[in-house]
Design a protein around this motif. Structure first.
Motif, PDB file in Angstrom:
ATOM      1  N   UNK A  84       0.834  -1.205   0.000  1.00  0.00           N
ATOM      2  CA  UNK A  84       0.000   0.000   0.000  1.00  0.00           C
ATOM      3  C   UNK A  84       0.865   1.250   0.000  1.00  0.00           C
ATOM      4  N   UNK A  85       1.931   1.273   0.824  1.00  0.00           N
ATOM      5  CA  UNK A  85       2.817   2.441   0.885  1.00  0.00           C
ATOM      6  C   UNK A  85       3.497   2.680  -0.461  1.00  0.00           C
ATOM      7  N   UNK A  86       4.027   1.615  -1.059  1.00  0.00           N
ATOM      8  CA  UNK A  86       4.734   1.756  -2.340  1.00  0.00           C
ATOM      9  C   UNK A  86       3.787   2.170  -3.456  1.00  0.00           C
ATOM     10  N   UNK A  87       2.582   1.631  -3.454  1.00  0.00           N
ATOM     11  CA  UNK A  87       1.601   1.977  -4.492  1.00  0.00           C
ATOM     12  C   UNK A  87       1.135   3.423  -4.340  1.00  0.00           C
ATOM     13  N   UNK A  88       0.924   3.859  -3.099  1.00  0.00           N
ATOM     14  CA  UNK A  88       0.531   5.249  -2.869  1.00  0.00           C
ATOM     15  C   UNK A  88       1.614   6.194  -3.373  1.00  0.00           C
ATOM     16  N   UNK A  89       2.881   5.906  -3.034  1.00  0.00           N
ATOM     17  CA  UNK A  89       3.980   6.773  -3.471  1.00  0.00           C
ATOM     18  C   UNK A  89       4.097   6.788  -4.990  1.00  0.00           C
ATOM     19  N   UNK A  90       3.918   5.644  -5.621  1.00  0.00           N
ATOM     20  CA  UNK A  90       4.046   5.532  -7.068  1.00  0.00           C
ATOM     21  C   UNK A  90       2.915   6.247  -7.797  1.00  0.00           C
ATOM     22  N   UNK A  91       1.678   5.979  -7.373  1.00  0.00           N
ATOM     23  CA  UNK A  91       0.519   6.429  -8.148  1.00  0.00           C
ATOM     24  C   UNK A  91       0.011   7.802  -7.723  1.00  0.00           C
ATOM     25  N   UNK A  92      -0.078   8.050  -6.415  1.00  0.00           N
ATOM     26  CA  UNK A  92      -0.690   9.299  -5.953  1.00  0.00           C
ATOM     27  C   UNK A  92       0.312  10.374  -5.572  1.00  0.00           C
ATOM     28  N   UNK A  93       1.548   9.997  -5.249  1.00  0.00           N
ATOM     29  CA  UNK A  93       2.585  11.012  -5.006  1.00  0.00           C
ATOM     30  C   UNK A  93       3.463  11.228  -6.239  1.00  0.00           C
ATOM     31  N   UNK A  94       3.347  10.334  -7.221  1.00  0.00           N
ATOM     32  CA  UNK A  94       4.178  10.380  -8.433  1.00  0.00           C
ATOM     33  C   UNK A  94       5.656  10.322  -8.064  1.00  0.00           C
TER      34      UNK A  94
END
Length: 390
Positions: free
Chosen positions: A238-248
């Protein structure tokens, strides 16, 4: 229904009248002009005569409202409610919780999410903190949110439907400064579950899809990224996906070291130094559990907080040469501290906290009260009981 009786007894007549009117629940023979205790007795009698559906509605509402009446719940409500003046003017936490529930239902639901995320902070079984880049904007466009949702669905593969909710909130840090956070709630249907129900004279199978709930908070000022999920692997994804997709910011999130309890310092009498401004009167170690090196046996030392001997005196005098505290063959794995605060307006006799610590990182402090947060956030590390793994 104990939860209903507790809800009624702890609410004001005015708050209860507003609740029953809002929900359209007709309670009879209530003289609202009487003094509070009389009205409460009349309400308790009247709710026993409600129909089944109204009793179920009352129980559900009482559970939701009561859950938000502790200090953590009240802070969560205050962080999300729009009409803060009206909220603060109410006389009890039950009235405040009920008022938000029916006057600002969206704020109440978000406050429930805030409480859900914050109650697990520091508990390694459900929570993990990561370091992400600071001062980044969280993408809220439909394309980014849809991509985030699809990645969650593909990874967890529970049920078909996934709902993502994203909102801004605040949290007060250790210095009393209010910090802005972005919170993301992830709801996903679980696998079908079957329950039996009685319908008429028959047993009927009722199929439902349970809801799985996971939470994430991002603090732009510090880059702190906290995730609540069931497993270590889920939290990392979840942390890695959030950083990748929503934080760019792909590949720019790092898990911070997990903290663990160093209970070895409690083998001998310990000087728990404190700040006079925190009004801590006394601290005692009242229980230690020690495990043998071969893990085939345990010894528990336990003394009353108000006993004539402290735990170390008891061990010396009762066990002598067999004292496990003096042997490297035994390792402390659990401890209980007894902490007494000086009297104040909220606790005229002095508040007492019983703090349980279990190796490697389980603690029964929930951060629900100011004193619990003080011990957990400040003193466990200050006393050398909380350390970071290498």
């Amino acid at each position: 229904m104990p939860i209903v009786r507790k809800f009624i007894r702890h609410s004001s007549p005015k708050g209860l009248k507003a609740y029953f009117e809002h929900q359209g629940i007709d309670i009879l023979d209530i003289d609202w002009r009487q003094e509070g205790s009389t009205v409460i007795k009349q309400i308790l009698r009247s709710v026993d005569c409600l129909c089944k559906e109204q009793k179920i509605r009352l129980k559900i509402d009482a559970e939701r409202i009561s859950q938000m009446t502790d200090e953590l719940g009240q802070q969560s409500l205050l962080a999300m409610v729009k009409n803060k003046d009206a909220f603060k003017a109410l006389v009890s936490p039950y009235d405040r919780s009920g008022w938000v529930c029916f006057n600002e239902p969206t704020a109440f639901r978000y406050a429930e999410d805030v409480r859900y995320a914050d109650q697990y902070r520091g508990k390694a079984r459900n929570w993990r903190c990561f370091e992400a880049p600071k001062d980044l904007q969280v993408a809220t466009d439909s394309e980014s949110l849809q991509r985030f949702k699809q990645k969650i669905h593909h990874h967890f593969q529970f049920g078909e439907r996934v709902l993502i909710e994203l909102f801004s909130r605040t949290r007060t840090d250790k210095q009393g400064e209010e910090r802005t956070l972005i919170q993301v709630m992830i709801y996903q249907e679980g696998l079908p579950h079957s329950d039996l129900e009685i319908q008429g004279e028959d047993l009927v199978s009722n199929i439902r899809l349970p809801l799985r709930e996971q939470a994430l908070t991002y603090e732009p000022k510090t880059g702190a990224l906290e995730v609540v999920a069931s497993t270590k692997e889920h939290r990392a994804f979840i942390a890695e996906t959030f950083a990748d997709v929503l934080l760019k910011a792909p590949n720019r999130v790092k898990a911070l070291p997990v903290q663990y309890f160093n209970l070895a310092v409690l083998r001998s009498p310990y000087d728990f130094d404190t700040d006079p401004n925190d009004h801590i009167a006394e601290i005692k170690v009242v229980m230690l559990r020690l495990q043998s090196a071969n893990k085939k046996g345990k010894i528990i030392l336990d003394v009353p907080a108000n006993g004539e001997q402290d735990l170390y005196q008891y061990a010396d005098q009762s066990l002598g040469f067999s004292n496990p505290l003096d042997s490297s063959a035994y390792k402390p794995t659990k401890a209980k501290l007894w902490i007494r605060f000086l009297p104040d307006k909220d606790a005229p006799k002095g508040k007492v906290l019983s703090v349980g610590l279990t190796y490697p990182n389980s603690c029964d402090l929930s951060r629900k009260t100011e004193k619990e947060r003080l011990i957990r956030d400040k003193y466990l590390k200050h006393w050398g009981l909380l350390q970071a793994s290498v």
